[in-house]
Design an enzyme around this catalytic site. Structure first.
Site, PDB file in Angstrom:
ATOM      1  N   GLY A 128     -81.035 -27.805  -0.253  1.00  0.00           N
ATOM      2  CA  GLY A 128     -81.792 -26.605  -0.639  1.00  0.00           C
ATOM      3  C   GLY A 128     -80.994 -25.315  -0.569  1.00  0.00           C
ATOM      4  O   GLY A 128     -81.230 -24.411  -1.352  1.00  0.00           O
ATOM      5  N   PHE A 129     -80.044 -25.254   0.357  1.00  0.00           N
ATOM      6  CA  PHE A 129     -79.347 -23.987   0.561  1.00  0.00           C
ATOM      7  C   PHE A 129     -77.900 -24.211   0.963  1.00  0.00           C
ATOM      8  O   PHE A 129     -77.602 -25.167   1.691  1.00  0.00           O
ATOM      9  CB  PHE A 129     -80.044 -23.162   1.664  1.00  0.00           C
ATOM     10  CG  PHE A 129     -81.481 -22.890   1.351  1.00  0.00           C
ATOM     11  CD1 PHE A 129     -81.849 -21.806   0.557  1.00  0.00           C
ATOM     12  CD2 PHE A 129     -82.479 -23.746   1.802  1.00  0.00           C
ATOM     13  CE1 PHE A 129     -83.176 -21.578   0.225  1.00  0.00           C
ATOM     14  CE2 PHE A 129     -83.816 -23.533   1.473  1.00  0.00           C
ATOM     15  CZ  PHE A 129     -84.163 -22.447   0.693  1.00  0.00           C
ATOM     16  N   ASP A 181     -72.035 -33.975   1.094  1.00  0.00           N
ATOM     17  CA  ASP A 181     -72.508 -32.684   0.568  1.00  0.00           C
ATOM     18  C   ASP A 181     -73.202 -31.892   1.666  1.00  0.00           C
ATOM     19  O   ASP A 181     -74.265 -32.285   2.143  1.00  0.00           O
ATOM     20  CB  ASP A 181     -73.466 -32.935  -0.613  1.00  0.00           C
ATOM     21  CG  ASP A 181     -73.845 -31.642  -1.319  1.00  0.00           C
ATOM     22  OD1 ASP A 181     -73.354 -30.567  -0.932  1.00  0.00           O
ATOM     23  OD2 ASP A 181     -74.648 -31.728  -2.279  1.00  0.00           O
ATOM     24  N   ASP A 216     -75.545 -27.913  -8.548  1.00  0.00           N
ATOM     25  CA  ASP A 216     -76.800 -28.152  -7.832  1.00  0.00           C
ATOM     26  C   ASP A 216     -77.972 -27.703  -8.683  1.00  0.00           C
ATOM     27  O   ASP A 216     -78.091 -26.528  -9.037  1.00  0.00           O
ATOM     28  CB  ASP A 216     -76.800 -27.383  -6.513  1.00  0.00           C
ATOM     29  CG  ASP A 216     -75.863 -28.022  -5.507  1.00  0.00           C
ATOM     30  OD1 ASP A 216     -76.036 -29.219  -5.223  1.00  0.00           O
ATOM     31  OD2 ASP A 216     -74.956 -27.337  -5.016  1.00  0.00           O
TER      32      ASP A 216
END
Ligand code: DX5
Ligand code: ZN
Length: 221
Positions: A143-144, A177, A36
């Site tokens: 993002g996380f 994902d 990522d």
């Protein structure tokens, strides 16, 4: 149905056990290493970058699966020294030049994937179908790690498989994902996903990576 591939997320690796983790992945037939890349702009986080990719390639022969969560990726693909056979995904929301970005990946010999956030419609793919080897569907907002599945994305996986098959793109893969837990992997596979990013919800849940890989493989087959 396309065979399933597991892609552990390298942002979730315990750095104290980094090389042992890679050996475990190799011994257990892991197909891809998901990396990522976040630029603090497209998503509000920073993660892995070009040096990480360069060093990782020296440590393993497992191909990388670069997930570029960065703005204007079309100009930055060259920074990553993409190797033939590696996967690279670029977000449709991050560029006005999606086709240019996908073509840049293929020009390096990479497999090109268009990545879509949960709310982005599949019609974003309409005019790039000949430019992609896969679609990365975010099943959480990017993002996380450690977020909860957005339920509508299960329907989106099924819609995407149908959309691709109806247009004659049955060979185009679908990568899921975000919150690919053992339980969610079963549902994602049933909906038509074939590639699974494995993070804190599965492979890195608890210390026994090999057992987790085996369990995820069972759920995603
Ligand atoms: C974002 C990442 C995360 C994460 C996956 O693109 O790929 O989704 O590492 O792991 P989870 O959601 O299981 O923590
Ligand atoms: Zn990712």
């Amino acid at each position: 149905m396309l065979s399933s591939i597991l892609a552990p997320s390298m942002m979730c690796v315990d750095y104290a056990r980094f090389s042992g983790t890679l050996r475990t992945f190799e011994e257990n037939g892991i197909g891809l290493l998901h990396v990522d890349v976040m630029d603090g702009v497209f998503v509000k986080n920073y993660t892995l970058g070009t040096d990480f990719c360069r060093n990782l390639r020296k440590m393993t022969s497992i191909p990388l699966d670069l997930h570029l969560m960065i703005t204007e990726p079309e100009w930055k693909i060259a920074w990553f020294d993409v190797q033939p056979g590696e996967w690279v995904s670029v977000h449709a929301e991050a560029t006005d030049h999606l086709q240019r970005a996908l073509a840049a990946i293929r020009a390096c010999g990479g497999k090109s994937l268009a990545a879509l956030n949960p709310a982005t419609p599949l019609s974003a793919l309409d005019y790039v179908l000949d430019d992609i080897d896969g679609v990365l569907l975010m099943t959480v907002n990017p993002g996380f790690a450690g977020q909860k599945l957005i339920p509508a994305t299960l329907r989106k996986i099924a819609d995407c498989r149908k959309y691709l098959d109806e247009r004659g793109y049955g060979h185009v893969r679908i990568e899921a994902d975000g919150n690919v837990s053992f339980e969610n992997a079963v549902k994602m596979r049933a909906a038509g996903a074939d590639t699974f990013v494995a993070g804190s919800s599965s492979v890195f849940r608890g210390p026994d990576l090999a057992a987790n890989i085996e369990e995820l493989r069972r759920c995603a087959e």
